[in-house]
Write a protein that holds these residues in place. Structure first.
Motif, mmCIF file in Angstrom:
data_model
loop_
_atom_site.group_PDB
_atom_site.id
_atom_site.type_symbol
_atom_site.label_atom_id
_atom_site.label_comp_id
_atom_site.label_asym_id
_atom_site.label_seq_id
_atom_site.Cartn_x
_atom_site.Cartn_y
_atom_site.Cartn_z
ATOM 1 N N ILE A 1 -6.540 -0.417 4.754
ATOM 2 C CA ILE A 1 -6.527 -1.835 4.381
ATOM 3 C C ILE A 1 -7.950 -2.390 4.393
ATOM 4 C CG2 ILE A 1 -5.662 -4.122 4.999
ATOM 5 C CD1 ILE A 1 -3.241 -2.744 6.280
ATOM 6 N N TYR B 1 -10.003 -1.657 1.233
ATOM 7 C CA TYR B 1 -9.747 -2.590 0.127
ATOM 8 C C TYR B 1 -10.540 -3.874 0.318
ATOM 9 C CZ TYR B 1 -5.771 -0.246 -2.156
ATOM 10 O OH TYR B 1 -4.976 0.606 -2.862
ATOM 11 N N PRO C 1 -6.595 -7.584 -0.720
ATOM 12 C CA PRO C 1 -5.245 -7.449 -0.161
ATOM 13 C C PRO C 1 -4.574 -8.770 0.173
ATOM 14 C CG PRO C 1 -6.723 -5.842 0.829
ATOM 15 C CD PRO C 1 -7.577 -6.751 -0.009
ATOM 16 N N SER D 1 -0.985 -2.726 -5.626
ATOM 17 C CA SER D 1 -1.805 -2.877 -4.423
ATOM 18 C C SER D 1 -1.007 -3.531 -3.300
ATOM 19 C CB SER D 1 -3.054 -3.693 -4.728
ATOM 20 O OG SER D 1 -2.718 -5.002 -5.153
ATOM 21 N N MET E 1 -0.344 -1.906 0.410
ATOM 22 C CA MET E 1 -0.684 -2.603 1.640
ATOM 23 C C MET E 1 0.546 -2.789 2.542
ATOM 24 S SD MET E 1 -3.957 -3.148 1.588
ATOM 25 C CE MET E 1 -3.942 -1.452 0.934
#
Length: 370
Positions: A313, A316, A336, A344, A348
Motif C-alpha cells: 500500500i 502506491y 489509494p 487499484s 488495496m
C-alpha cells in the motif's frame, strides 16, 4: 455499550474502517468537484465500490491464517494463467494490454498478483530453516517467483507492476533476515540493466516519461504537459486552497487525469497544503495500523505478510505522490482510496482484508523477525 451494539458489529475492526472511510469520503468529495459538482461519473461509483469491497474485506478477515497459506500457490498459478490470457485475448487501454473482460466484470490480473506475490514470499520464508537464510537457497526461489509474472507484465507493457512485485518481495526478504549484501548486489544489477531496459525494453512513450522526469520544461506542451500542469495546480492551491469546487486547472481541463493518477493535484488546488497534510496523516494512521498488526502477530508468517502488504500500500502512496510533484516519472499508479479506479481499489482492499485476518487470528507463537 455491549448491550446496545450487537457483538458482531462491535467486533469489527473499526479503527481501520474509520480511517478508510475518511480517505474514501474525502476522495469522493474531490471526485465530486472534479466532475463539476456531480456524483457521476466518478464519486458515486467510488463510494459504492468501496462499500462492496469493504464487505469483501470483512468477510476475508474471518479466514484463518492457514487459509491464506493453503491458497497462496493455487492463486499464484491461476493469476499466471490469467496473465497469459491477457497476452492472448486481453483488450488494450491506454496503450497497454492489461485487462480481461469477463462480461460482468473487467479485471487486471497484474494488479491482483501484487498481494499474492507477498503471500508467496512469506510462505517461502516461513518454511525456510533459519540457518539457510544466508545461502543461495534463500535467493533462487524468490527469483523464480519474480521472473515469470514480471516478464508477462513487462510484455504488456507494465513496468510499474514489475517494480511493485520486486518491491514486495524485497520487503519480505529484508524482514525475513536476508543479508544486506544481497540488496546491494540487486541495486547494482538494476543500475547496470537500467540503460538496456531504457533503450531496448521501453516503448517511445515510456522513454518520454523518463526524459520528462529529468527535464519536464523541455516539452511543456507535449510529453511534459501532465507534470507541468500538476505542479501548477498544487502550487496555486497555497496553504488553504482555492475552496471546494473552485479549482481551475481541473475544471477547465488543464490537468489531465485529474480524477485518477493526478487526483492529489486536483485536491491540493482546492484544499491546499492543509488538505495534503490531512491525507498524509490518514495514510500515516493506516500504515501504523498495518505495522502494529505485524508486531502483534504471533507467527512469522503473519508478521511477514502484514509488513509486506502494508508496504505494498505504501508503494502506491509513495510513487503517486512523488509522481505528481515531479520527483518520479509519470506512472499509471493511482492514489489509494482517493483516486477513481476499480482494479487499484480491489488490490488495496485485498491487502486490507488479509491484514484484518491476521489481526483477528494472530495465531500461536512460532517466531519473530530475525
Amino acid at each position: 455499550m455491549n448491550g446496545i451494539v450487537p457483538a458482531p458489529i462491535a467486533a469489527l475492526p473499526w479503527r481501520v474502517i474509520f480511517i478508510l472511510m475518511a480517505l474514501v469520503g474525502f476522495g469522493a468529495m474531490v471526485l465530486y468537484s472534479a466532475a463539476g459538482g456531480h456524483f457521476e461519473p466518478w464519486a458515486g461509483k467510488h463510494v459504492l465500490r468501496f462499500l462492496a469491497l469493504l464487505a469483501m474485506a470483512i468477510a476475508m478477515s474471518r479466514m484463518p491464517l492457514e487459509f491464506w497459506k493453503n491458497t497462496t500457490f493455487p492463486l499464484y498459478l491461476i493469476l499466471l494463467v490469467l496473465l497469459v490470457v491477457v497476452e492472448l485475448m486481453g483488450f488494450v487501454g491506454g496503450g497497454s494490454r492489461r485487462w480481461i473482460n469477463l462480461g460482468f466484470i473487467t479485471i487486471q490480473p497484474s494488479e491482483l498478483m501484487k498481494p499474492v506475490m507477498v503471500l508467496a514470499a512469506a510462505w517461502f520464508f516461513d518454511r525456510l530453516p533459519p540457518n539457510r537464510i544466508y545461502g543461495i537457497d534463500a535467493i533462487w526461489p524468490l527469483v523464480a517467483l519474480l521472473v515469470l509474472p514480471s516478464a508477462l507484465v513487462i510484455i504488456q507493457p507494465d513496468f510499474d507492476a514489475a517494480i511493485a512485485y520486486a518491491f514486495g518481495l524485497a520487503v519480505v526478504g529484508f524482514m525475513a533476515g536476508l543479508p544486506l549484501i544481497y540488496f546491494i548486489g540487486a541495486g547494482a544489477g538494476v543500475a547496470v540493466l537500467a540503460p538496456l531496459v531504457y533503450f531496448f525494453g521501453m516503448k517511445a512513450y515510456q522513454q518520454d516519461r523518463v526524459l520528462i522526469f529529468l527535464n519536464p520544461e523541455n516539452d511543456p506542451l507535449g510529453a511534459g504537459y501532465h507534470i507541468t500542469q500538476s505542479k501548477i495546480a498544487i502550487g496555486s492551491g497555497g496553504i488553504f486552497g482555492k475552496g471546494f469546487g473552485n479549482g481551475t486547472q481541473s475544471h477547465l481541463d488543464y490537468l489531465p487525469e485529474g480524477h485518477t493518477d493526478f487526483v492529489f493535484a486536483t485536491m491540493a488546488e482546492e484544499w491546499g497544503i492543509v488538505g495534503g497534510f490531512f491525507i498524509l496523516f490518514l495514510y500515516f494512521l493506516l500504515m501504523r495500523w498495518g505495522l502494529s498488526v505485524a508486531m502483534q502477530s504471533k507467527t512469522r508468517y503473519g508478521q511477514l505478510v502484514a509488513v509486506g502488504l502494508t508496504c505494498t500500500i505504501f508503494f502506491y502512496i509513495m510513487i503517486n505522490l512523488l509522481m505528481v510533484v515531479g520527483l518520479a516519472p509519470v506512472a499509471g499508479i493511482p492514489l489509494p482510496f482517493v483516486s477513481h479506479g476499480g482494479s487499484s481499489m480491489l488490490t488495496m482492499m485485498l491487502c486490507v482484508g488479509i491484514i484484518m485476518s491476521i489481526e483477528r487470528h494472530p495465531g500461536a507463537k512460532r517466531g519473530q523477525f530475525q
